[in-house]
Motif scaffolding. Sequence first.
Motif, PDB file in Angstrom:
ATOM      1  N   VAL A 128      -3.037 -22.222  -9.825  1.00  0.00           N
ATOM      2  CA  VAL A 128      -2.246 -23.192 -10.579  1.00  0.00           C
ATOM      3  C   VAL A 128      -1.804 -22.523 -11.883  1.00  0.00           C
ATOM      4  CG1 VAL A 128      -2.234 -25.424 -11.768  1.00  0.00           C
ATOM      5  CG2 VAL A 128      -3.492 -25.166  -9.614  1.00  0.00           C
ATOM      6  N   ALA A 129      -0.524 -22.674 -12.226  1.00  0.00           N
ATOM      7  CA  ALA A 129       0.001 -22.137 -13.477  1.00  0.00           C
ATOM      8  C   ALA A 129       0.652 -23.272 -14.261  1.00  0.00           C
ATOM      9  CB  ALA A 129       1.006 -21.023 -13.221  1.00  0.00           C
ATOM     10  N   VAL A 130       0.255 -23.419 -15.516  1.00  0.00           N
ATOM     11  CA  VAL A 130       0.773 -24.477 -16.374  1.00  0.00           C
ATOM     12  C   VAL A 130       1.496 -23.837 -17.554  1.00  0.00           C
ATOM     13  CG1 VAL A 130       0.200 -26.454 -17.826  1.00  0.00           C
ATOM     14  CG2 VAL A 130      -1.102 -26.036 -15.718  1.00  0.00           C
TER      15      VAL A 130
ATOM     16  N   LEU B 243       9.388 -17.970  -9.666  1.00  0.00           N
ATOM     17  CA  LEU B 243       7.994 -17.959  -9.205  1.00  0.00           C
ATOM     18  C   LEU B 243       7.787 -18.781  -7.934  1.00  0.00           C
ATOM     19  CD1 LEU B 243       6.213 -18.396 -12.668  1.00  0.00           C
ATOM     20  CD2 LEU B 243       6.249 -16.329 -11.272  1.00  0.00           C
ATOM     21  N   GLN B 244       8.835 -19.404  -7.455  1.00  0.00           N
ATOM     22  CA  GLN B 244       8.691 -20.249  -6.265  1.00  0.00           C
ATOM     23  C   GLN B 244       8.340 -19.453  -5.014  1.00  0.00           C
ATOM     24  OE1 GLN B 244      12.376 -22.464  -6.115  1.00  0.00           O
ATOM     25  NE2 GLN B 244      11.653 -23.998  -7.577  1.00  0.00           N
TER      26      GLN B 244
ATOM     27  N   TYR C  18       4.748 -25.259  -4.573  1.00  0.00           N
ATOM     28  CA  TYR C  18       4.698 -26.620  -5.110  1.00  0.00           C
ATOM     29  C   TYR C  18       4.872 -26.591  -6.628  1.00  0.00           C
ATOM     30  CZ  TYR C  18       2.517 -27.080  -0.543  1.00  0.00           C
ATOM     31  OH  TYR C  18       2.258 -27.003   0.802  1.00  0.00           O
ATOM     32  N   SER C  19       5.608 -27.559  -7.157  1.00  0.00           N
ATOM     33  CA  SER C  19       5.837 -27.586  -8.601  1.00  0.00           C
ATOM     34  C   SER C  19       6.226 -28.977  -9.054  1.00  0.00           C
ATOM     35  CB  SER C  19       6.929 -26.582  -8.996  1.00  0.00           C
ATOM     36  OG  SER C  19       8.178 -26.947  -8.433  1.00  0.00           O
ATOM     37  N   ILE C  20       6.061 -29.206 -10.336  1.00  0.00           N
ATOM     38  CA  ILE C  20       6.501 -30.449 -10.986  1.00  0.00           C
ATOM     39  C   ILE C  20       6.759 -30.122 -12.449  1.00  0.00           C
ATOM     40  CG2 ILE C  20       4.092 -31.137 -11.354  1.00  0.00           C
ATOM     41  CD1 ILE C  20       5.042 -34.046 -11.418  1.00  0.00           C
ATOM     42  N   ALA C  21       7.781 -30.754 -13.019  1.00  0.00           N
ATOM     43  CA  ALA C  21       8.146 -30.513 -14.411  1.00  0.00           C
ATOM     44  C   ALA C  21       8.342 -31.837 -15.137  1.00  0.00           C
ATOM     45  CB  ALA C  21       9.407 -29.675 -14.501  1.00  0.00           C
TER      46      ALA C  21
ATOM     47  N   SER D  94       2.023 -24.474  -8.344  1.00  0.00           N
ATOM     48  CA  SER D  94       0.763 -24.470  -7.606  1.00  0.00           C
ATOM     49  C   SER D  94       0.928 -23.859  -6.216  1.00  0.00           C
ATOM     50  CB  SER D  94       0.243 -25.904  -7.468  1.00  0.00           C
ATOM     51  OG  SER D  94      -0.919 -25.948  -6.663  1.00  0.00           O
ATOM     52  N   LYS D  95      -0.105 -23.140  -5.789  1.00  0.00           N
ATOM     53  CA  LYS D  95      -0.171 -22.645  -4.413  1.00  0.00           C
ATOM     54  C   LYS D  95      -0.713 -23.724  -3.475  1.00  0.00           C
ATOM     55  CE  LYS D  95      -0.877 -17.793  -5.668  1.00  0.00           C
ATOM     56  NZ  LYS D  95      -1.812 -16.623  -5.609  1.00  0.00           N
TER      57      LYS D  95
END
Length: 325
Positions: free
Chosen positions: A134-136, A151-152, A157-160, A173-174
């Motif tokens: 997970v990267a924030v 980075l996709q 998976y991602s959310i902004a 996130s993976k």
Amino acid sequence: MPNPINWRPKFKYIFDGVFVIGTILLILLSLAGYLGEFNRYLELTSHFKLQYLIVSFCPFFFFVMRRQKLGLILSLVCLIINLVEIVPWYLPQASAIASETDGQKLRVLQSNIDKYSYQLSKVIPLVREEQPDVAVFLEASKNTAKKLEVLQDIFPYSIAGQDGDIDGTVVYSKLPLKNTSVKSIGEGRVSVLADLTIQGQVISLITAHPSTAIGKAYVEQRNRQLVAIANYVAKVKNPLLVGDFNISMWSPYYRRFVNKARLHNTRAGFGILPTWPTCRPLLYIPIDHCFVRRDIKVLNIRTGHEVGSDHLPLITDLWIPRKST
């Protein structure tokens, strides 16, 4: 002919006096933070325990060489006041893992990339090198969030969540992100919320970025935000709370926050790990944090290398135990 005046003893007394007064002032600064709830300037002094500790060695060694009893006692008092706040963060924590089959490792990378910096040439290579699950990213403008889409290829998976055009939070996130949402917890910047299912356990990722503690209005807003976040997190079973909290572990507001939210700072046992400000390393303080419940083990936590921001990244390795049946 009169004897010449011997100035050496007088200079010794002057130096003794200067160091005694300086040590007393250092003691007062070291204690002032404990009264931080009464005044924002007193609270500001609480964040520099590491600096007080380092500086207090100077009068200590001076008085050792001078064999000055009063000064030696004062300098020891100053050292002890600050050591009791620093040393516990380096004491090993109980983190035994029964077996690798009893859980799963989770690596979390968090980085305040500075909304005024726009430098991603160091951030993206760091992420690829560290390979977090997970990267924030905090303070990610809309433009920065767009650039992070490279980075996709490793994070499906991602959310902004955006706070205007120049501020926001992006999570990659993976692992699948479920029950995703963007909401304000209290007031100020929005938080990104998402659930991750690991080893049968639902881990609730929550990001936070309370207001900068500069100016009375912002300090009061930060403190209200901390109360709101604590109230929210206290009701969550397995929170993973990460962010730039604009507060160090020695503030009375921090102590109240972690107690109310029942949180464990993943730094414990690994050192104080200062993260800000990179442009003034002599003033380094730890204001970026990663929190969990105590039943989640912390394998390691460390700062990453400088990435062109005023904050250093934090990389945390957690051990999520298998859900008991």
